[in-house]
Design an enzyme around this catalytic site. Structure first.
Site, PDB file in Angstrom:
ATOM      1  N   CYS A   4     -22.096   8.638  11.180  1.00 25.53           N
ATOM      2  CA  CYS A   4     -23.013   9.964  10.457  1.00 25.53           C
ATOM      3  C   CYS A   4     -23.346  11.122  10.410  1.00 25.53           C
ATOM      4  O   CYS A   4     -22.616  11.983  11.600  1.00 25.53           O
ATOM      5  CB  CYS A   4     -24.031   9.249   9.630  1.00 25.53           C
ATOM      6  N   HIS A  25     -21.364   4.134   7.946  1.00 20.71           N
ATOM      7  CA  HIS A  25     -21.755   2.842   8.395  1.00 20.71           C
ATOM      8  C   HIS A  25     -21.179   1.882   7.938  1.00 20.71           C
ATOM      9  O   HIS A  25     -21.044   1.206   6.500  1.00 20.71           O
ATOM     10  CB  HIS A  25     -22.799   2.829   7.541  1.00 20.71           C
TER      11      HIS A  25
END
Length: 491
Positions: A330, A431
């Protein structure tokens, strides 16, 4: 409902324990926290965003997480402000003064929280509520939407959780109870003393003293445990994760960022005995590791600037040239590129910055927030095993040229995500990517077991491990609380 004398008293873990206990006893429980403040969040099946603590509690209940379990989420963007998530979707950024001041939208938010609670109550019973921080913050009482006001609105049998390990137990419990209004005090059905070290029989007098002081029974004293692993979302937990390099294991250095988010991405690695995970800003600790991970962050540009001030960017460049494995997730993935731009100031007041230059990508921060669960094939041209994760980001990242060799992830519809330069340098928005056994097994395959004895073990099933931990937690709590009394207060 479980409320606390302070932050980190153990409310979230206690909530998870009772979620599993009620499930074991044949009920259909669900967790609820009206307002959560955390940088650790999760994307539901419906594409909504919620706090990870209620995700853990939903897992303990054996049900899918839903944003009704955490209708309001505050995600700090800096020391003064937060992004506000309502029913899974961002509604804007607010400073603390705007949010907690007299002119604020919290009445509207409280009504939304009540509606979410009622929707849950239509399907689940009991609802296991969680408070936030301390219930005796008098300056916030009139604007409370999470603690005793929620307990009263829900008619919840409320239990005060107190942390004996930090000291001052009697003062904190007595003071907390005394600062409640009579109506609030009548809602408290019992006290649970948490994190007790030593011989429980030595606290018998303490139980009697607390009950005499407060006229409220002590219904449980929970012994300290460190052998049961339950995911924690509070950043306080990071202070307990400052491990160090360990010979014989695959050492993973997670670069400790100031605004780090979703550090739960690494719980599976921490639980997998083949790896040794530690969080650090120390250059020598980073350089000694086998794998370096740049984690997610709520403010990529500000944390990248801090890395440069600490000269960790130079450390990462040296490690990359030396062939160390560097992974970005991310915000960490965005940092690894050539450039990051935030022209509209969605994250802060830094409009643009060069990246670390490790991956041929560039990122623009945009207003649309992507929150979705994904199934994907990891390294589809090599192995093609199906894995699962979720996205939560506001950036749009593009790959420059064709200098990367393989797609990192491929979705079932053929779309690709992430950037793979080689086996030692790659990144993704995904994630939970490391929760997948096949991905961790691939990591292990990159390090010969002769040099890393602990890596010679077989695959580690993180899902089964978590289920066993919920059961252990439930057993531990059940043995140390008066369950008959607690059930009587629910009738």
């Amino acid at each position: 409902m479980f409320v606390g004398t302070c932050s980190d008293a153990g409310k979230s873990v206690m909530n998870a324990a009772f979620c599993r206990i009620f499930k074991q006893d044949g009920y259909c429980p669900a967790p609820f926290k009206a307002q959560n403040m955390s940088l650790n969040s999760y994307s539901t099946l419906e594409g909504g965003e919620m706090g990870r603590a209620q995700v853990v509690q939903a897992e303990a209940c054996g049900i899918h997480p839903h944003t009704d379990m955490n209708p309001i989420l505050l995600k700090p963007t800096n020391d003064q402000g937060s992004q506000v998530i309502l029913n899974g979707k961002p509604i804007g950024n607010m400073t603390a003064r705007e949010y907690f001041g007299e002119e604020n939208p919290k009445e509207h938010l409280f009504k939304e929280a009540i509606q979410a609670f009622r929707r849950l109550s239509d399907y689940y019973n009991p609802i296991v509520l969680e408070g936030a921080g301390s219930i005796s913050e008098l300056n916030l009482r009139d604007r409370d939407i999470t603690n005793m006001r929620m307990a009263l609105a829900a008619g919840a049998s409320t239990y005060l959780v107190a942390d004996i390990d930090r000291g001052g137990l009697f003062g904190s419990v007595y003071g907390t109870i005394e600062l409640l209004t009579p109506e609030e005090r009548s809602q408290i059905k019992g006290i649970i003393v948490n994190k007790f070290r030593g011989d429980l029989s030595l606290f018998q007098e303490g139980r009697h003293i607390l009950q005499r002081l407060t006229a409220i029974p002590v219904v449980g004293v929970i012994p300290w445990f460190d052998s049961i692993k339950i995911e924690e979302e509070d950043s306080v937990a990071l202070d307990m994760k400052r491990n160090h390099y360990r010979p014989g294991a695959i050492n993973v250095a997670v670069v400790l960022l100031k605004r780090m988010s979703n550090f739960t991405d690494f719980d599976a690695l921490e639980s997998d005995p083949r790896f040794n995970v530690y969080y650090t800003q120390d250059a020598s600790e980073i350089e000694r590791s086998d794998i370096i991970i740049l984690p997610g962050t709520k403010n990529t540009l500000a944390d990248l600037q801090q890395l440069r001030e600490q000269r960790i960017d130079e450390t990462l460049t040296r490690c990359h040239r030396a062939g160390k494995m560097i992974i970005g997730i991310c915000g960490g993935y965005q940092m690894m590129g050539f450039s990051i731009a935030d022209p509209q100031g969605w994250e802060g007041d830094i409009p643009e910055s060069p990246g670390l230059g490790l991956l041929p990508i560039q990122t623009v921060i945009e207003g649309e927030k992507i929150t979705r669960q994904q199934s994907f094939y990891f390294l589809p041209t090599q192995s093609g095993f199906l894995s699962h994760g979720y996205e939560i980001h506001m950036g749009r990242t593009t790959i420059l040229g064709t200098s990367y060799t393989l797609p990192l992830l491929q979705f079932p519809d053929g779309r690709q995500e992430g950037c793979w330069l080689n086996s030692r340098c790659w990144g993704s928005y995904m994630h939970g990517i490391l929760d997948n056994s096949d991905v961790r097994d691939w990591l292990v395959s990159q390090f010969p077991s002769a040099a890393y004895p602990s890596a010679a073990g077989g695959s580690f099933n993180y899902t089964a491990f978590k289920e066993s931990q919920y059961d252990k937690l439930a057993d531990h709590v059940r043995q140390n609380v008066d369950m008959d009394y607690i059930y009587e207060t629910l009738l």
